[in-house]
Design an enzyme around this catalytic site. Sequence first.
Site, PDB file in Angstrom:
ATOM      1  N   ASN A  21      18.650   6.874 -21.944  1.00 37.67           N
ATOM      2  CA  ASN A  21      18.679   5.720 -21.038  1.00 37.67           C
ATOM      3  C   ASN A  21      18.682   6.236 -19.622  1.00 37.67           C
ATOM      4  O   ASN A  21      19.718   6.652 -19.113  1.00 37.67           O
ATOM      5  CB  ASN A  21      19.955   4.884 -21.250  1.00 37.67           C
ATOM      6  CG  ASN A  21      20.081   4.386 -22.659  1.00 37.67           C
ATOM      7  OD1 ASN A  21      19.477   3.390 -23.035  1.00 37.67           O
ATOM      8  ND2 ASN A  21      20.858   5.099 -23.466  1.00 37.67           N
ATOM      9  N   GLU A  54       0.824  -1.213   0.000  1.00 40.30           N
ATOM     10  CA  GLU A  54       0.000   0.000   0.000  1.00 40.30           C
ATOM     11  C   GLU A  54       0.858   1.263   0.000  1.00 40.30           C
ATOM     12  O   GLU A  54       1.848   1.353   0.723  1.00 40.30           O
ATOM     13  CB  GLU A  54      -0.926  -0.002   1.229  1.00 40.30           C
ATOM     14  CG  GLU A  54      -1.852   1.204   1.258  1.00 40.30           C
ATOM     15  CD  GLU A  54      -3.021   0.996   2.220  1.00 40.30           C
ATOM     16  OE1 GLU A  54      -3.629  -0.094   2.179  1.00 40.30           O
ATOM     17  OE2 GLU A  54      -3.304   1.907   3.005  1.00 40.30           O
ATOM     18  N   PRO A  78     -13.662   1.382  15.415  1.00 39.50           N
ATOM     19  CA  PRO A  78     -13.749   2.149  16.668  1.00 39.50           C
ATOM     20  C   PRO A  78     -15.111   2.794  16.864  1.00 39.50           C
ATOM     21  O   PRO A  78     -15.529   3.027  18.010  1.00 39.50           O
ATOM     22  CB  PRO A  78     -12.641   3.206  16.513  1.00 39.50           C
ATOM     23  CG  PRO A  78     -12.210   3.171  15.076  1.00 39.50           C
ATOM     24  CD  PRO A  78     -12.524   1.796  14.586  1.00 39.50           C
TER      25      PRO A  78
END
Lengths: 652, 652
Positions: free
Chosen positions: A457, A64, A203
């Site tokens: 590159n 994440e 909660p």
Amino acid sequence: MVNEPHSASNGSASSRSDGSSSGSEGSKDSSRCSTPVLDAERHERLREKMRRRYDSGDKWFSLEFFPPRTANGAVNLISRFDRMGMGGPLFIDVTWHPAGDPGSDKETSSMIIANTAVNYCGLETVLHMTCCNQTKEEITGHLQKAKHLGLKNIMALRGDPIGEEWEEEVEGFNYAVDLVKHIRCEFDDYFDICVAGYPKGHPEAESYEADLRHLKEKVSAGADFIITQLFFRSETFLAFMKDCQAIGITCPIVPGIFPIQGYHSLRQLVKLSKLEVPQEIKEVIEPIKDNDAAIRNYGVELAVSMCRELLDSGMVSGLHFYTLNREVATTEILKRLGIWKEDPRRPLPWAVSAHPKRRVEDVRPIFWASRPKSYIHRTQEWDDFPNGRWGNSSSPAFGELKDYYLFYLKSKSPREELLKMWGEELMSEESVFEVFTCYISGEPNREGHKVTCLPWNDDPLAAETNLLKEQLEKVNRRGILTINSQPNINGKPSTDPIVGWGPSGGYVFQKAYLEFFTSSENVTALLKVLKTKKYELRVNYHIVNVRGENITNAPDLQPNAVTWGIFPGREIIQPTVVDPVSFMYWKDEAFALWIEQWAKLYEEESPSRMIIQYIHDNYYLVNLVDNEFPLENCLWQVMEDTFELLNCPTEQ
Amino acid sequence: MVNEPHSASNGSASSRSDGSSSGSEGSKDSSRCSTPVLDAERHERLREKMRRRYDSGDKWFSLEFFPPRTANGAVNLISRFDRMGMGGPLFIDVTWHPAGDPGSDKETSSMIIANTAVNYCGLETVLHMTCCNQTKEEITGHLQKAKHLGLKNIMALRGDPIGEEWEEEVEGFNYAVDLVKHIRCEFDDYFDICVAGYPKGHPEAESYEADLRHLKEKVSAGADFIITQLFFRSETFLAFMKDCQAIGITCPIVPGIFPIQGYHSLRQLVKLSKLEVPQEIKEVIEPIKDNDAAIRNYGVELAVSMCRELLDSGMVSGLHFYTLNREVATTEILKRLGIWKEDPRRPLPWAVSAHPKRRVEDVRPIFWASRPKSYIHRTQEWDDFPNGRWGNSSSPAFGELKDYYLFYLKSKSPREELLKMWGEELMSEESVFEVFTCYISGEPNREGHKVTCLPWNDDPLAAETNLLKEQLEKVNRRGILTINSQPNINGKPSTDPIVGWGPSGGYVFQKAYLEFFTSSENVTALLKVLKTKKYELRVNYHIVNVRGENITNAPDLQPNAVTWGIFPGREIIQPTVVDPVSFMYWKDEAFALWIEQWAKLYEEESPSRMIIQYIHDNYYLVNLVDNEFPLENCLWQVMEDTFELLNCPTEQ
């Protein structure tokens, strides 16, 4: 050499009792062929890939990230996606912060970061989305945009209500379940939907049991899998999982792992999530709270042992990591758990995009080999991608060079670093030759700086290019400024660590390729050499200057396949071609990079800038293919012959 | 072995001053790729091919045939098309006889014969059409049908008026020019149109000059080229040509050559064409008029010397031959002139159809390798043909087996010949093994007859199959009844006389393939062998019986490319695949041939018939691919291992 035996293994051989087909496919589509399934997963959606791993018992992980604050932060995050993508995450996800304009076109928005991950980094990506305090139209707009960008997975969240006194809106989006229902209602089965689970209960929920019921409602409304909030003990998760099963939640539940990486980030997270840090952790951390390294080491230990317990339980096959956009801790944990892929097999020689529309793509021009993101950007408007064959008609308009994009004409490195590498002050064209030579050789330049990138590159030399290092160094010293090359390969095993790709048991082949800028005097000599009998029918060439004056011996402007693979039980795959038509588009980009990335480092009218400008205006871009892949690469001899001709101009 | 060097030569290398393209092709079509132009002419229409030869000075020839009277005559004529097609005619043409129902669907009609030539024999074909005494609707109907069948070229003729007292119809089709105008009016530029020229003037024309004017009208109306009526002296043609040029006829004019092949055919033709045979020819022929061979030899000499004069004049690049449906004289003349292609290069391993819709086709399943006409017949309803890749979706419905067609389930040989080859009376399955073995070995069977064909192979063994002769003979003796096979090839030059195809300078590759019928006991043992570690991942197999019970280890029913070629400056070509889906269609045909061609030779309920019926009902059709093309073909070892297992059943 094809002659070395090696054991074949094509993996997914399967028996079928009836291979017959009604053959009722519309004949209209008969020549629209599907991609040979090099990677069985390439066409699967996330929930199918997840299911496949649950069934097989293969362990996996996901990562994440949150969106960056600045454009430079975005460039860094994209590099991190590339590096962490190497370890083989099943997916990554990008969080959604309503205050940060997450659905906008800014390069730092959640939407655009997720778009970059899926399209440019080839990562299966989940985009978070919150629904609280948003209208149905806004949400549908975000979802439509996500769909258009190729995003297939949504993490449906409520989000934090704004202000203290939040009240339910009638007909509004009050809970994540409303968002899940809305997605299924408006987009049917298009998206895979993930929802959040709270191992200790949300909660704000009346009770743990009530929260479990809410979770079940979200699943019943159409969620495909669950990722949990962080927790500190494996028992917490395992108990939660059993409770979920007990009330009939059968979809995958992925534990969210939070590696403790610092005292403050832990405190902040705990505050936000309203979780309590167990006493035994607090006792370790408090005494070392100012020692970041010590805390991180502890966090790694703690996470590894908790993850081991989870995996050993037999109830968990995947782990979701809250990375906090950092690499070190998560990577170390994954490596110690043995689920970081040390040597990911390449399905094709180039990175495959994860956009559903692009998944059939299996041919690209070789020119963008070192600039794959630019290629994807310039072809993002294509409706179809070449599949199996490039052909002449497969080169619709490439996106214009003027489009700005993060990684498009912009280097990853800051100006001062580039000046160190490419020269604070250029004296002549030879100064430029030196920069190229140092990039190839790895030796420091005369100011003592290593040249780790060139405008064409952004990364150090590919392992494959190292095979050609000695010859490349030699020709660059002579003003053959190489920007792309590959050796010829006559049937190496597809598992070869340097040139291999595709499933095992196959053989890969390449024609030698060389692409470079060089002066018009060199081109004159080169052309004389190329037109000798020795090379005339053996070497294909395209030579073009910035004005598009083009010299080629390509028959009928046909593409030339320069990389291909033969695999057990499959059609031939030819992932790279030298295509005369797209070369003209690449030429624009390749010449523009001289100016945009190099010349502009110097002040206008400065001698350095004028040298680069001169090269841009007068040099030619050349590509050469040696068609005789079974023989020794003749392109170096072509160069030798050219140098010889230049040394003895009387022989002309 | 790929290691042998050979000189590359790709022929049509060309320089261009601007290879840039606007790239404005609709992106919708971007993955619909064109065939790599292996043969530059493959996409050209007849007049372009002709023009290319006029420009390059390459000599060419064409061949005229008339439709046969009987179905057997049609089978023979088609074989003649195949044989004479080997010499490389630029086109053939089929005459039109209003009395013979030329536009019908009968297998002997001009329309169907021309259809067969273009579609099944891959010959560029001109269909004659006359217009006199026909309605506009009839003519349009014929033209529409011709177009639908893939015919692109029409020879527009007036035809002979019916009855003595012919009168011009107002608004009718009175002259060839009316037909030319009609074709251009109704079909625009779709057809290439040829018209007839009369070197001595049309017998019914007011004058030679008037006839020239009529010819010019036909050209002005839209004719693309002219074929002349026969003539006996080169001067006649050359004078005619100059006269044509003098009045502004600039299109190609092709001399019609009539090789004298017999006294009576000459007399008849002269009578019809109202031409006078020159005295010097009459003087030679009259004394030998009953000696066919002598007349033919004279005719050949005469034609060769006249053709040489024409070609040497520098005004003629192509010669049109009135073959009278005979092979020997025309072939000999062409060989002596040096314009018969002794070793035609194959553009692909299989014969390419000349149907404009099929010209992009460049992949086929290997199964129909010995029955290409049947394959074309069974796929004639396809709207698109696989191009570049076979894929899964490229297998729309194959035509049903029940459709009758000349060459479909019917053998070229008469029943009594087949009985001699395949046995007047079969004693057991072993008698059948013997037939297969004799076909492979070339040895006569026990009645002393050579077996020159099998139901699955209408022709003698392919040169390539001869490479495998010894092993094939051995396994057929043991009841492995082979019907298709190819050796593995690891990069032979594309010019290889046996396995080569495509342009020179390339390399061709093959995976070893073996297809056979065998008993269920053999299959049981074979499967045990195939599932051993040695072969499990190396050999792909499909095993199916007449009821469609199918055992395979093909991954995801994907096709397996078994022939491919790498050429200078081109994409990869993979002309043959083993496709699991179409194998099920082939299986129906392969099993049906046992009954239709073999069992039905014997009386119902006869032991011979019951043996074949038993095989049909109980044997399996097996195909095997050895994916390790660089190694020694392992399929013979698979067979050895199977026999060993059968010999030592205790080891099972």
